[in-house]
Scaffold this motif. Structure first.
Motif, PDB file in Angstrom:
ATOM      1  N   ALA A 164       0.827  -1.212   0.000  1.00  0.00           N
ATOM      2  CA  ALA A 164       0.000   0.000   0.000  1.00  0.00           C
ATOM      3  C   ALA A 164       0.856   1.255   0.000  1.00  0.00           C
ATOM      4  CB  ALA A 164      -0.934  -0.011   1.204  1.00  0.00           C
ATOM      5  N   ASN A 165       1.968   1.243   0.748  1.00  0.00           N
ATOM      6  CA  ASN A 165       2.840   2.418   0.786  1.00  0.00           C
ATOM      7  C   ASN A 165       3.441   2.702  -0.582  1.00  0.00           C
ATOM      8  OD1 ASN A 165       2.378   2.849   3.478  1.00  0.00           O
ATOM      9  ND2 ASN A 165       4.356   2.078   4.181  1.00  0.00           N
ATOM     10  N   TYR A 166       3.826   1.646  -1.303  1.00  0.00           N
ATOM     11  CA  TYR A 166       4.388   1.853  -2.645  1.00  0.00           C
ATOM     12  C   TYR A 166       3.357   2.490  -3.562  1.00  0.00           C
ATOM     13  CZ  TYR A 166       6.374   0.963  -7.229  1.00  0.00           C
ATOM     14  OH  TYR A 166       6.856   1.123  -8.505  1.00  0.00           O
ATOM     15  N   ILE A 167       2.155   1.949  -3.568  1.00  0.00           N
ATOM     16  CA  ILE A 167       1.113   2.478  -4.444  1.00  0.00           C
ATOM     17  C   ILE A 167       0.775   3.917  -4.075  1.00  0.00           C
ATOM     18  CG2 ILE A 167      -1.308   2.229  -5.125  1.00  0.00           C
ATOM     19  CD1 ILE A 167      -0.943  -0.800  -4.837  1.00  0.00           C
ATOM     20  N   THR A 168       0.696   4.205  -2.781  1.00  0.00           N
ATOM     21  CA  THR A 168       0.390   5.568  -2.325  1.00  0.00           C
ATOM     22  C   THR A 168       1.509   6.532  -2.696  1.00  0.00           C
ATOM     23  OG1 THR A 168      -0.917   4.729  -0.477  1.00  0.00           O
ATOM     24  CG2 THR A 168      -0.148   6.994  -0.319  1.00  0.00           C
ATOM     25  N   ASP A 169       2.759   6.128  -2.447  1.00  0.00           N
ATOM     26  CA  ASP A 169       3.900   7.004  -2.749  1.00  0.00           C
ATOM     27  C   ASP A 169       3.990   7.323  -4.233  1.00  0.00           C
ATOM     28  OD1 ASP A 169       4.521   6.969  -0.074  1.00  0.00           O
ATOM     29  OD2 ASP A 169       6.155   5.509  -0.268  1.00  0.00           O
ATOM     30  N   LYS A 170       3.613   6.354  -5.063  1.00  0.00           N
ATOM     31  CA  LYS A 170       3.672   6.550  -6.519  1.00  0.00           C
ATOM     32  C   LYS A 170       2.387   7.164  -7.063  1.00  0.00           C
ATOM     33  CE  LYS A 170       7.751   4.679  -7.136  1.00  0.00           C
ATOM     34  NZ  LYS A 170       8.904   5.448  -7.641  1.00  0.00           N
ATOM     35  N   LYS A 171       1.455   7.465  -6.157  1.00  0.00           N
ATOM     36  CA  LYS A 171       0.155   8.003  -6.568  1.00  0.00           C
ATOM     37  C   LYS A 171      -0.502   7.101  -7.606  1.00  0.00           C
ATOM     38  CE  LYS A 171       1.102  12.853  -5.480  1.00  0.00           C
ATOM     39  NZ  LYS A 171       2.029  12.494  -4.408  1.00  0.00           N
ATOM     40  N   GLY A 172      -0.431   5.808  -7.343  1.00  0.00           N
ATOM     41  CA  GLY A 172      -1.007   4.832  -8.256  1.00  0.00           C
ATOM     42  C   GLY A 172      -2.518   4.766  -8.152  1.00  0.00           C
ATOM     43  N   THR A 173      -3.128   4.181  -9.143  1.00  0.00           N
ATOM     44  CA  THR A 173      -4.588   4.077  -9.198  1.00  0.00           C
ATOM     45  C   THR A 173      -5.089   2.686  -8.819  1.00  0.00           C
ATOM     46  OG1 THR A 173      -4.531   3.524 -11.561  1.00  0.00           O
ATOM     47  CG2 THR A 173      -4.747   5.855 -10.969  1.00  0.00           C
ATOM     48  N   CYS A 174      -4.186   1.724  -8.687  1.00  0.00           N
ATOM     49  CA  CYS A 174      -4.601   0.383  -8.292  1.00  0.00           C
ATOM     50  C   CYS A 174      -5.000   0.380  -6.823  1.00  0.00           C
ATOM     51  CB  CYS A 174      -3.480  -0.616  -8.538  1.00  0.00           C
ATOM     52  SG  CYS A 174      -3.044  -0.820 -10.283  1.00  0.00           S
ATOM     53  N   ILE A 175      -5.851  -0.558  -6.451  1.00  0.00           N
ATOM     54  CA  ILE A 175      -6.379  -0.638  -5.095  1.00  0.00           C
ATOM     55  C   ILE A 175      -5.759  -1.833  -4.374  1.00  0.00           C
ATOM     56  CG2 ILE A 175      -8.452  -0.870  -3.680  1.00  0.00           C
ATOM     57  CD1 ILE A 175     -10.067   0.128  -6.077  1.00  0.00           C
ATOM     58  N   PRO A 176      -4.965  -1.606  -3.308  1.00  0.00           N
ATOM     59  CA  PRO A 176      -4.516  -2.725  -2.483  1.00  0.00           C
ATOM     60  C   PRO A 176      -5.612  -3.100  -1.496  1.00  0.00           C
ATOM     61  CG  PRO A 176      -3.613  -0.688  -1.622  1.00  0.00           C
ATOM     62  CD  PRO A 176      -4.430  -0.312  -2.839  1.00  0.00           C
ATOM     63  N   PHE A 177      -5.725  -4.376  -1.179  1.00  0.00           N
ATOM     64  CA  PHE A 177      -6.739  -4.784  -0.210  1.00  0.00           C
ATOM     65  C   PHE A 177      -6.214  -5.938   0.642  1.00  0.00           C
ATOM     66  CE2 PHE A 177      -7.657  -7.178  -4.093  1.00  0.00           C
ATOM     67  CZ  PHE A 177      -7.882  -8.476  -3.647  1.00  0.00           C
ATOM     68  N   ILE A 178      -6.827  -6.089   1.820  1.00  0.00           N
ATOM     69  CA  ILE A 178      -6.452  -7.140   2.755  1.00  0.00           C
ATOM     70  C   ILE A 178      -7.735  -7.799   3.260  1.00  0.00           C
ATOM     71  CG2 ILE A 178      -6.407  -5.549   4.726  1.00  0.00           C
ATOM     72  CD1 ILE A 178      -3.962  -7.132   5.785  1.00  0.00           C
ATOM     73  N   ALA A 179      -7.663  -9.091   3.546  1.00  0.00           N
ATOM     74  CA  ALA A 179      -8.853  -9.851   3.966  1.00  0.00           C
ATOM     75  C   ALA A 179      -9.466  -9.260   5.236  1.00  0.00           C
ATOM     76  CB  ALA A 179      -8.471 -11.306   4.201  1.00  0.00           C
ATOM     77  N   PRO A 180     -10.799  -9.412   5.335  1.00  0.00           N
ATOM     78  CA  PRO A 180     -11.714 -10.126   4.431  1.00  0.00           C
ATOM     79  C   PRO A 180     -12.326  -9.216   3.366  1.00  0.00           C
ATOM     80  CG  PRO A 180     -12.838  -9.604   6.487  1.00  0.00           C
ATOM     81  CD  PRO A 180     -11.445  -9.084   6.630  1.00  0.00           C
ATOM     82  N   VAL A 181     -12.124  -9.590   2.113  1.00  0.00           N
ATOM     83  CA  VAL A 181     -12.777  -8.944   0.974  1.00  0.00           C
ATOM     84  C   VAL A 181     -13.301 -10.055   0.066  1.00  0.00           C
ATOM     85  CG1 VAL A 181     -12.478  -7.504  -1.071  1.00  0.00           C
ATOM     86  CG2 VAL A 181     -11.298  -6.890   1.041  1.00  0.00           C
ATOM     87  N   ASP A 182     -14.572  -9.998  -0.291  1.00  0.00           N
ATOM     88  CA  ASP A 182     -15.167 -11.013  -1.160  1.00  0.00           C
ATOM     89  C   ASP A 182     -14.702 -10.826  -2.599  1.00  0.00           C
ATOM     90  OD1 ASP A 182     -16.583 -12.372   0.786  1.00  0.00           O
ATOM     91  OD2 ASP A 182     -18.435 -11.245   0.481  1.00  0.00           O
ATOM     92  N   VAL A 183     -14.231 -11.905  -3.205  1.00  0.00           N
ATOM     93  CA  VAL A 183     -13.819 -11.903  -4.614  1.00  0.00           C
ATOM     94  C   VAL A 183     -14.631 -12.963  -5.341  1.00  0.00           C
ATOM     95  CG1 VAL A 183     -11.937 -12.224  -6.252  1.00  0.00           C
ATOM     96  CG2 VAL A 183     -11.482 -11.135  -4.032  1.00  0.00           C
ATOM     97  N   GLN A 184     -15.544 -12.526  -6.198  1.00  0.00           N
ATOM     98  CA  GLN A 184     -16.367 -13.438  -6.995  1.00  0.00           C
ATOM     99  C   GLN A 184     -15.557 -13.789  -8.235  1.00  0.00           C
ATOM    100  OE1 GLN A 184     -20.416 -12.147  -7.229  1.00  0.00           O
ATOM    101  NE2 GLN A 184     -21.013 -13.722  -8.709  1.00  0.00           N
ATOM    102  N   LEU A 185     -14.619 -14.706  -8.060  1.00  0.00           N
ATOM    103  CA  LEU A 185     -13.509 -14.924  -8.981  1.00  0.00           C
ATOM    104  C   LEU A 185     -13.942 -15.178 -10.412  1.00  0.00           C
ATOM    105  CD1 LEU A 185     -10.386 -15.103  -8.815  1.00  0.00           C
ATOM    106  CD2 LEU A 185     -10.665 -17.577  -8.539  1.00  0.00           C
ATOM    107  N   ASN A 186     -14.932 -16.038 -10.598  1.00  0.00           N
ATOM    108  CA  ASN A 186     -15.371 -16.413 -11.947  1.00  0.00           C
ATOM    109  C   ASN A 186     -16.649 -15.711 -12.379  1.00  0.00           C
ATOM    110  OD1 ASN A 186     -14.256 -19.430 -10.701  1.00  0.00           O
ATOM    111  ND2 ASN A 186     -13.279 -18.527 -12.491  1.00  0.00           N
TER     112      ASN A 186
END
Length: 226
Positions: A92-114
């Motif tokens: 998360a620190n890398y993405i924030t420092d680079k002002k990235g647009t991707c979202i880091p997440f940590i469990a529990p987060v539901d992923v409806q994979l298929n």
């Protein structure tokens, strides 16, 4: 230094169960992590459950639904939480420092994979770059990067079943953090040299980020106790 096992590997989707290099576990064995309570949940057999059944479980009962089967998820221990938190902090620190647009997440987060009604997983850590996949508190489809921290109750599921599911669904990169052996197994499914294995003394490049993001595993040694 990383240890490359590419000579023993092929495309994951083509690996025969008997040739997968993990502790001689056969895919046709009964899943030991399947909840006995889920089997006695009533009416349905493993393989027949859907998202309706998944959402029927109480909020304090964590389970995963994979190909219509229910798998219990034991409450994570303190070490598991510390390791997940430290890896997530670095990502998360890398993405924030680079002002990235991707979202880091940590469990529990539901992923409806298929994007069907037969599978819902909760990876320990992940990165989602296509923000349109996140809606109504669920990620629909494959995140770009996923990490599972192995525990005794989920080891077989994470190392075999979810590896195959993640590869088939289109996850770009998948790591397994093995606390017992102090190694990290990494798959970058767009390359031919996986898995690559690192030790906890290594700084591991995230290949989804062109190896510019680095996870320093040596910081995890502070949390490990005999």
């Amino acid at each position: 230094m990383s240890k490359d096992l590419s000579e023993n590997t092929t495309q994951v989707s083509k690996i025969k169960p008997e040739n997968r290099p993990y502790e001689n576990v056969q895919m046709n064995q009964p899943a030991q992590t399947v909840s006995a309570a889920a089997i006695s949940y009533g009416i349905k057999c493993q393989g027949e459950y859907t998202l309706a059944d998944y959402y029927a479980f109480p909020d304090d009962r964590r389970v995963e639904l994979i190909d219509g089967s229910i798998y219990d998820m034991a409450a994570p221990g303190l070490l598991h939480q510390r390791i997940c938190g430290e890896i997530f902090r670095q990502v998360a620190n890398y993405i924030t420092d680079k002002k990235g647009t991707c979202i880091p997440f940590i469990a529990p987060v539901d992923v409806q994979l298929n994007c069907d009604d037969k599978t819902m997983v909760q990876p320990d850590i992940g990165i989602l770059c296509d923000r349109s996949k996140y809606r109504e508190n669920v990620i629909f489809g494959a995140p770009d990067f996923l990490i599972e921290v192995l525990s005794p109750s989920t080891r077989r599921k994470d190392m075999i079943l979810k590896l195959q599911k993640y590869a088939d669904a289109g996850v770009r990169e998948y790591w397994m953090v093995d606390l017992k052996r102090k190694v990290v197994l990494t798959w970058f499914f767009e390359a031919e040299d996986y898995p690559v294995i690192y030790g906890f003394e290594d700084k591991i490049p995230v290949r989804t980020y062109n190896e510019e993001m680095i996870v320093d595993m040596s910081t995890m040694l502070f949390w490990l106790t005999e």
